[in-house]
Write a protein that holds these residues in place. Structure first.
Motif, mmCIF file in Angstrom:
data_model
loop_
_atom_site.group_PDB
_atom_site.id
_atom_site.type_symbol
_atom_site.label_atom_id
_atom_site.label_comp_id
_atom_site.label_asym_id
_atom_site.label_seq_id
_atom_site.Cartn_x
_atom_site.Cartn_y
_atom_site.Cartn_z
ATOM 1 N N PRO A 43 0.796 -1.229 0.000
ATOM 2 C CA PRO A 43 0.000 0.000 0.000
ATOM 3 C C PRO A 43 0.829 1.280 0.000
ATOM 4 O O PRO A 43 0.338 2.342 -0.373
ATOM 5 N N GLY A 44 2.066 1.194 0.415
ATOM 6 C CA GLY A 44 2.968 2.340 0.430
ATOM 7 C C GLY A 44 4.397 1.836 0.487
ATOM 8 O O GLY A 44 4.646 0.643 0.634
ATOM 9 N N THR A 45 5.352 2.754 0.362
ATOM 10 C CA THR A 45 6.761 2.381 0.400
ATOM 11 C C THR A 45 7.078 1.623 1.683
ATOM 12 O O THR A 45 6.743 2.080 2.780
ATOM 13 N N ASP A 46 7.680 0.457 1.524
ATOM 14 C CA ASP A 46 8.093 -0.427 2.621
ATOM 15 C C ASP A 46 6.939 -0.972 3.458
ATOM 16 O O ASP A 46 7.166 -1.538 4.525
ATOM 17 N N LEU A 47 5.708 -0.817 3.000
ATOM 18 C CA LEU A 47 4.555 -1.399 3.697
ATOM 19 C C LEU A 47 4.120 -2.660 2.959
ATOM 20 O O LEU A 47 4.120 -2.695 1.728
ATOM 21 N N ARG A 48 3.744 -3.691 3.720
ATOM 22 C CA ARG A 48 3.306 -4.957 3.141
ATOM 23 C C ARG A 48 2.059 -5.438 3.871
ATOM 24 O O ARG A 48 1.985 -5.363 5.094
ATOM 25 N N GLU A 49 1.103 -5.965 3.105
ATOM 26 C CA GLU A 49 -0.109 -6.541 3.668
ATOM 27 C C GLU A 49 -0.331 -7.912 3.046
ATOM 28 O O GLU A 49 -0.502 -8.017 1.829
ATOM 29 N N LEU A 50 -0.328 -8.950 3.876
ATOM 30 C CA LEU A 50 -0.683 -10.282 3.396
ATOM 31 C C LEU A 50 -2.193 -10.331 3.230
ATOM 32 O O LEU A 50 -2.939 -9.850 4.085
ATOM 33 N N ARG A 51 -2.635 -10.886 2.120
ATOM 34 C CA ARG A 51 -4.067 -10.974 1.833
ATOM 35 C C ARG A 51 -4.447 -12.424 1.537
ATOM 36 O O ARG A 51 -3.603 -13.202 1.109
ATOM 37 N N VAL A 52 -5.701 -12.752 1.711
ATOM 38 C CA VAL A 52 -6.191 -14.071 1.316
ATOM 39 C C VAL A 52 -6.799 -14.009 -0.079
ATOM 40 O O VAL A 52 -6.933 -15.025 -0.754
ATOM 41 N N ALA A 53 -7.182 -12.799 -0.513
ATOM 42 C CA ALA A 53 -7.740 -12.595 -1.848
ATOM 43 C C ALA A 53 -7.422 -11.177 -2.300
ATOM 44 O O ALA A 53 -7.169 -10.294 -1.476
ATOM 45 N N ALA A 54 -7.428 -10.978 -3.608
ATOM 46 C CA ALA A 54 -7.180 -9.644 -4.158
ATOM 47 C C ALA A 54 -7.848 -9.533 -5.519
ATOM 48 O O ALA A 54 -7.913 -10.501 -6.287
ATOM 49 N N ARG A 55 -8.311 -8.349 -5.816
ATOM 50 C CA ARG A 55 -8.899 -8.049 -7.120
ATOM 51 C C ARG A 55 -7.804 -7.455 -8.001
ATOM 52 O O ARG A 55 -7.085 -6.529 -7.580
ATOM 53 N N LEU A 56 -7.665 -7.982 -9.208
ATOM 54 C CA LEU A 56 -6.684 -7.495 -10.179
ATOM 55 C C LEU A 56 -7.427 -6.919 -11.370
ATOM 56 O O LEU A 56 -8.425 -7.486 -11.821
ATOM 57 N N SER A 57 -6.931 -5.804 -11.911
ATOM 58 C CA SER A 57 -7.538 -5.242 -13.118
ATOM 59 C C SER A 57 -6.462 -4.602 -13.987
ATOM 60 O O SER A 57 -5.460 -4.094 -13.471
ATOM 61 N N PRO A 58 -6.681 -4.606 -15.315
ATOM 62 C CA PRO A 58 -5.718 -3.974 -16.212
ATOM 63 C C PRO A 58 -5.548 -2.482 -15.933
ATOM 64 O O PRO A 58 -4.470 -1.930 -16.111
ATOM 65 N N GLU A 59 -6.599 -1.825 -15.471
ATOM 66 C CA GLU A 59 -6.548 -0.384 -15.235
ATOM 67 C C GLU A 59 -5.871 -0.019 -13.913
ATOM 68 O O GLU A 59 -5.200 1.010 -13.825
ATOM 69 N N GLY A 60 -6.067 -0.819 -12.899
ATOM 70 C CA GLY A 60 -5.592 -0.440 -11.567
ATOM 71 C C GLY A 60 -4.566 -1.352 -10.937
ATOM 72 O O GLY A 60 -4.101 -1.083 -9.829
ATOM 73 N N GLY A 61 -4.205 -2.447 -11.621
ATOM 74 C CA GLY A 61 -3.274 -3.393 -11.016
ATOM 75 C C GLY A 61 -3.961 -4.159 -9.896
ATOM 76 O O GLY A 61 -5.139 -4.496 -9.997
ATOM 77 N N MET A 62 -3.242 -4.406 -8.813
ATOM 78 C CA MET A 62 -3.830 -5.080 -7.658
ATOM 79 C C MET A 62 -4.479 -4.033 -6.769
ATOM 80 O O MET A 62 -3.823 -3.057 -6.374
ATOM 81 N N GLU A 63 -5.751 -4.237 -6.467
ATOM 82 C CA GLU A 63 -6.462 -3.313 -5.600
ATOM 83 C C GLU A 63 -5.713 -3.172 -4.262
ATOM 84 O O GLU A 63 -5.338 -4.158 -3.641
ATOM 85 N N GLY A 64 -5.452 -1.919 -3.878
ATOM 86 C CA GLY A 64 -4.756 -1.651 -2.622
ATOM 87 C C GLY A 64 -3.242 -1.667 -2.710
ATOM 88 O O GLY A 64 -2.553 -1.438 -1.730
ATOM 89 N N ASP A 65 -2.706 -1.914 -3.924
ATOM 90 C CA ASP A 65 -1.254 -1.911 -4.125
ATOM 91 C C ASP A 65 -0.852 -0.547 -4.691
ATOM 92 O O ASP A 65 -1.632 0.105 -5.381
ATOM 93 N N ARG A 66 0.370 -0.136 -4.432
ATOM 94 C CA ARG A 66 0.825 1.190 -4.837
ATOM 95 C C ARG A 66 1.261 1.289 -6.296
ATOM 96 O O ARG A 66 1.671 2.346 -6.746
ATOM 97 N N TRP A 67 1.132 0.202 -7.079
ATOM 98 C CA TRP A 67 1.622 0.207 -8.461
ATOM 99 C C TRP A 67 1.125 1.426 -9.241
ATOM 100 O O TRP A 67 1.913 2.158 -9.821
ATOM 101 N N LEU A 68 -0.182 1.652 -9.236
ATOM 102 C CA LEU A 68 -0.744 2.749 -10.018
ATOM 103 C C LEU A 68 -0.269 4.106 -9.499
ATOM 104 O O LEU A 68 0.173 4.953 -10.271
#
Length: 180
Positions: free
Chosen positions: A35-60
């Protein structure tokens, strides 16, 4: 060197098991959002989309290339490097930790993978161990995964772009999508 780090010899001994990872029909072992620099969140599920990448990830928000939308790393190697500690595994920063052969011979750029409802396409964007990788897993580990003679194995991981939106869950099968 910290006793928490594996030596090159210790990693080499385990390479055979890493190379025995499934070539198809692997498994999604962990999902990690950044979600931010040097922050990590383990998830059991995640939504992926071509427009936004992984929901809640800082990629975009980070403005990274579409060629680096999500990253994958081999679960067997990462478990060894992290001493089987899931929280420490997350420090690698790879979004999808998979039990799958990520080598170029098995997954050339353009090869598609289905995980859950999502489809990813492997890219040829380089993914190498950086100073953070050294700090978290040791200099020997970084040298090992980045060595020229092993580069095609993609031990540090691979980047992919999302070509079909969907939800991925820990435990999902990771399967190659045949070329159309």
């Amino acid at each position: 060197m910290s006793e928490d780090y594996l030596s090159t010899t210790e990693i080499e001994v385990r390479l055979e098991d890493v190379l025995a990872s499934p070539r198809d029909g692997g498994r999604l072992e962990a999902i990690v959002a950044r979600p931010g620099t040097d922050l990590r969140e383990l998830r059991v599920a995640a939504r992926l989309s071509p427009e936004g990448g992984m929901e809640g990830d800082r990629w975009l928000a980070a403005g990274e290339s579409p060629e680096q939308q999500v990253s994958l790393m081999n679960a067997r190697l990462l478990r060894y490097l992290a001493g089987d500690d899931e929280e420490r595994m997350a420090l690698a920063g790879d979004n999808l930790v998979v039990d799958l052969d990520l080598g170029a011979e098995n997954l050339p750029a353009g090869q598609r993978l289905r995980i859950g409802d999502a489809v990813l396409e492997m890219t040829d964007a380089p993914h190498t161990g950086c100073n953070k990788f050294v700090a978290r897993f040791g200099r020997d580990a970084a040298r090992f995964v980045n060595a020229a003679e092993r580069r095609s194995l993609h031990l540090r991981g691979r980047y992919a772009r999302i070509v079909q939106a969907g939800t991925v869950r820990v435990g999902d099968s990771v399967e190659k999508v045949p070329a159309a």
